[in-house]
Scaffold this active site. Structure first.
Site, PDB file in Angstrom:
ATOM      1  N   CYS A 113       0.812  -1.223   0.000  1.00 15.85           N
ATOM      2  CA  CYS A 113       0.000   0.000   0.000  1.00 15.85           C
ATOM      3  C   CYS A 113       0.846   1.274   0.000  1.00 15.85           C
ATOM      4  CB  CYS A 113      -0.954   0.012   1.190  1.00 15.85           C
ATOM      5  SG  CYS A 113      -2.204  -1.267   1.058  1.00 15.85           S
ATOM      6  N   HIS A 255      -3.467   7.352   2.448  1.00  8.53           N
ATOM      7  CA  HIS A 255      -3.809   6.048   1.866  1.00  8.53           C
ATOM      8  C   HIS A 255      -5.231   5.696   2.303  1.00  8.53           C
ATOM      9  CE1 HIS A 255      -3.813   1.959   0.699  1.00  8.53           C
ATOM     10  NE2 HIS A 255      -3.750   1.486   1.929  1.00  8.53           N
ATOM     11  N   ASN A 285     -10.057  -0.037  -0.838  1.00 14.64           N
ATOM     12  CA  ASN A 285      -8.597   0.084  -0.828  1.00 14.64           C
ATOM     13  C   ASN A 285      -8.037  -0.464  -2.146  1.00 14.64           C
ATOM     14  OD1 ASN A 285      -5.863  -0.087  -0.354  1.00 14.64           O
ATOM     15  ND2 ASN A 285      -6.046  -1.068   1.647  1.00 14.64           N
TER      16      ASN A 285
HETATM   17  C1  COA Z   1     -10.636  -5.489   8.953  1.00 13.66           C
HETATM   18  C2  COA Z   1     -11.286  -4.482   9.897  1.00 13.66           C
HETATM   19  C3  COA Z   1     -12.292  -3.648   9.150  1.00 13.66           C
HETATM   20  C4  COA Z   1     -12.029  -5.265  10.977  1.00 13.66           C
HETATM   21  O1  COA Z   1     -12.613  -4.350  11.887  1.00 13.66           O
HETATM   22  P1  COA Z   1     -12.468  -4.584  13.457  1.00 13.66           P
HETATM   23  O2  COA Z   1     -13.221  -3.509  14.110  1.00 13.66           O
HETATM   24  O3  COA Z   1     -10.992  -4.706  13.752  1.00 13.66           O
HETATM   25  O4  COA Z   1     -13.205  -5.947  13.627  1.00 13.66           O
HETATM   26  P2  COA Z   1     -12.664  -7.311  14.257  1.00 13.66           P
HETATM   27  O5  COA Z   1     -11.699  -7.964  13.325  1.00 13.66           O
HETATM   28  O6  COA Z   1     -12.205  -7.013  15.646  1.00 13.66           O
HETATM   29  O7  COA Z   1     -13.988  -8.137  14.274  1.00 13.66           O
HETATM   30  C5  COA Z   1     -15.102  -7.777  15.087  1.00 13.66           C
HETATM   31  C6  COA Z   1     -16.198  -8.790  14.852  1.00 13.66           C
HETATM   32  O8  COA Z   1     -16.763  -8.630  13.548  1.00 13.66           O
HETATM   33  C7  COA Z   1     -16.714  -9.848  12.826  1.00 13.66           C
HETATM   34  N1  COA Z   1     -16.476  -9.560  11.409  1.00 13.66           N
HETATM   35  C8  COA Z   1     -15.285  -9.516  10.754  1.00 13.66           C
HETATM   36  N2  COA Z   1     -15.486  -9.204   9.464  1.00 13.66           N
HETATM   37  C9  COA Z   1     -16.804  -9.041   9.302  1.00 13.66           C
HETATM   38  C10 COA Z   1     -17.615  -8.718   8.206  1.00 13.66           C
HETATM   39  N3  COA Z   1     -17.107  -8.476   6.985  1.00 13.66           N
HETATM   40  N4  COA Z   1     -18.940  -8.624   8.398  1.00 13.66           N
HETATM   41  C11 COA Z   1     -19.481  -8.836   9.591  1.00 13.66           C
HETATM   42  N5  COA Z   1     -18.757  -9.172  10.683  1.00 13.66           N
HETATM   43  C12 COA Z   1     -17.442  -9.269  10.532  1.00 13.66           C
HETATM   44  C13 COA Z   1     -15.584 -10.621  13.459  1.00 13.66           C
HETATM   45  O9  COA Z   1     -15.749 -11.994  13.240  1.00 13.66           O
HETATM   46  C14 COA Z   1     -15.728 -10.236  14.919  1.00 13.66           C
HETATM   47  O10 COA Z   1     -16.734 -10.992  15.494  1.00 13.66           O
HETATM   48  P3  COA Z   1     -16.577 -11.541  16.998  1.00 13.66           P
HETATM   49  O11 COA Z   1     -16.458 -10.301  17.840  1.00 13.66           O
HETATM   50  O12 COA Z   1     -17.823 -12.322  17.190  1.00 13.66           O
HETATM   51  O13 COA Z   1     -15.318 -12.357  16.993  1.00 13.66           O
HETATM   52  C15 COA Z   1     -10.230  -3.582  10.568  1.00 13.66           C
HETATM   53  O14 COA Z   1      -9.478  -4.324  11.492  1.00 13.66           O
HETATM   54  C16 COA Z   1      -9.314  -2.944   9.586  1.00 13.66           C
HETATM   55  O15 COA Z   1      -9.701  -2.113   8.789  1.00 13.66           O
HETATM   56  N6  COA Z   1      -7.999  -3.262   9.658  1.00 13.66           N
HETATM   57  C17 COA Z   1      -7.013  -2.689   8.779  1.00 13.66           C
HETATM   58  C18 COA Z   1      -7.053  -3.423   7.500  1.00 13.66           C
HETATM   59  C19 COA Z   1      -6.350  -2.706   6.411  1.00 13.66           C
HETATM   60  O16 COA Z   1      -6.567  -1.572   6.177  1.00 13.66           O
HETATM   61  N7  COA Z   1      -5.481  -3.426   5.683  1.00 13.66           N
HETATM   62  C20 COA Z   1      -4.811  -2.916   4.566  1.00 13.66           C
HETATM   63  C21 COA Z   1      -3.474  -2.465   4.959  1.00 13.66           C
HETATM   64  S1  COA Z   1      -3.148  -0.862   4.583  1.00 13.66           S
END
Ligand code: COA
Length: 329
Positions: A113, A255, A285
């Site tokens: 990224c 980004h 993204n």
């Molecule tokens: C991926 C992302 C959106 C997840 O959001 P989060 O708030 O961290 O959510 P979590 O991973 O803690 O998951 C919370 C809950 O939602 C659930 N969940 C995950 N993805 C889901 C989806 N697409 N739809 C519904 N529920 C979802 C999980 O299973 C979890 O459930 P649980 O609490 O019962 O275990 C977030 O972590 C993120 O944006 N990370 C950075 C990713 C990124 O930008 N990567 C590129 C690099 S630059």
């Protein structure tokens, strides 16, 4: 002489994948995706015969036209991507062929990224050194080619797209790319954000395909924490090094990974939302594409004036991150 951006362009494929579409494919819902990421839809390059070089070629042609340059006047093409059409030859060579830039040399940079930021910083050195009159820098990814659409934790985040710029010597001193701070931390990335298959460690076999190793794997929570801290830190560092207050900044160009990461960076800089470009809702993204796509949208809207202070910041796999200060010429 500093390097200045003299043209911008972008290409987003027409295919749209909405949150509602994803609801039909996965156990997820529009509200969850919008609240956690700010994303409503993303673009997908649906034609299997077209990939990153195709999108880069579209960007390259527009850049030449906008700048009024002939293809044979181009001296160097750098393409930032982590989804090259093939492991080799480089996607930059494929773009060179598409536009017929027969006098340019061409190479790829892979910093995930942060790819466009690494490429922009690298390209600016060729201009500053006086060895090149122009460099084309393109960032783009066909993320849909490495997404597992049965994995709800990654499928919702990414889209396809590309953007780019032409760099030339600034017309006057004090304009152009004025500062850059780049970072890598190889300890952070190899467990939390990676594609295990397809390289020399795990070349493609029936087993690697069965194990889904040719898709992105991510620990979203870990990446989120590192992204928020690193992007905010490097943005603050760029401001300090250049004696910029939040009032001095015309645009934060972050980004586009997640609206919550973008907002946290802006908050740390004390910048009002009105000065932050965000299109993550429409495109998700696009990896190396996000920052040049944002620049091109700002440029086309007429929002970049002479003297506008831009702070570009990124974070990605590796980990890699960085900040660049540009005074628009
Ligand atoms: C991926 C992302 C959106 C997840 O959001 P989060 O708030 O961290 O959510 P979590 O991973 O803690 O998951 C919370 C809950 O939602 C659930 N969940 C995950 N993805 C889901 C989806 N697409 N739809 C519904 N529920 C979802 C999980 O299973 C979890 O459930 P649980 O609490 O019962 O275990 C977030 O972590 C993120 O944006 N990370 C950075 C990713 C990124 O930008 N990567 C590129 C690099 S630059």
């Amino acid at each position: 002489m500093n390097a200045a951006i003299t043209a911008t362009a972008r290409y987003l494929p027409e295919g749209v994948l909405t949150n509602k579409d994803l609801e039909r494919m996965l156990d997820t819902n529009d509200e969850w995706i919008r609240t956690r990421t700010g994303i409503s839809e993303r673009r997908i390059l649906r034609d299997p015969a077209k990939a990153t070089a195709f999108m880069g070629g579209k960007v390259a042609k527009q850049l030449l036209e906008k700048r009024g340059l002939r293809a044979d006047e181009l001296e160097l093409i750098i393409v930032a991507t982590m989804t090259p059409d093939m492991l080799f030859p480089s996607t930059a060579c494929l773009v060179q062929d598409i536009i017929g830039a027969k006098n340019a040399w061409a190479f790829d940079i892979n910093a995930a990224c942060s790819g466009f930021m690494y490429a922009l910083n690298t390209a600016s050195k060729f201009i500053e050194a006086g060895t090149h009159k122009n460099v084309m820098v393109i960032g783009g990814d066909k993320m849909s080619s490495i997404i597992d659409y049965t994995d709800r934790s990654t499928a919702i985040l990414f889209g396809d797209g590309a953007g780019g710029v032409i760099l030339e010597a600034a017309g006057s001193e004090g304009y152009g790319v004025l500062d850059a701070r780049m970072y890598s931390d190889g300890t952070g990335g190899k467990d939390h954000l990676l594609m295990k298959g397809g390289g020399s460690l795990n070349p493609a076999t029936h087993e690697t395909v069965d194990q889904h190793l040719h898709y992105i794997h991510q620990d979203g929570r870990m990446v989120f924490k590192s992204a928020v801290t690193s992007m905010a830190d490097v943005a603050a560092e760029i401001m300090e090094r250049n004696n910029l207050t939040s009032d001095d900044i015309s645009w934060l160009v972050p980004h586009q990974a997640n609206q919550r990461i973008i907002s946290a960076t802006a908050e740390r800089m004390g910048i009002d939302d009105s000065k932050v470009i965000s299109n993550v809702a429409r495109y998700g993204n696009t990896t190396a594409g996000t920052i040049p796509i944002c620049l091109s949208e700002l440029d086309d809207r007429g929002d970049l004036m002479r003297g506008s202070n831009l702070v570009l910041v990124s974070f990605g796999a590796g980990y890699t991150w960085g900040g660049i200060y540009v005074k628009w010429q």
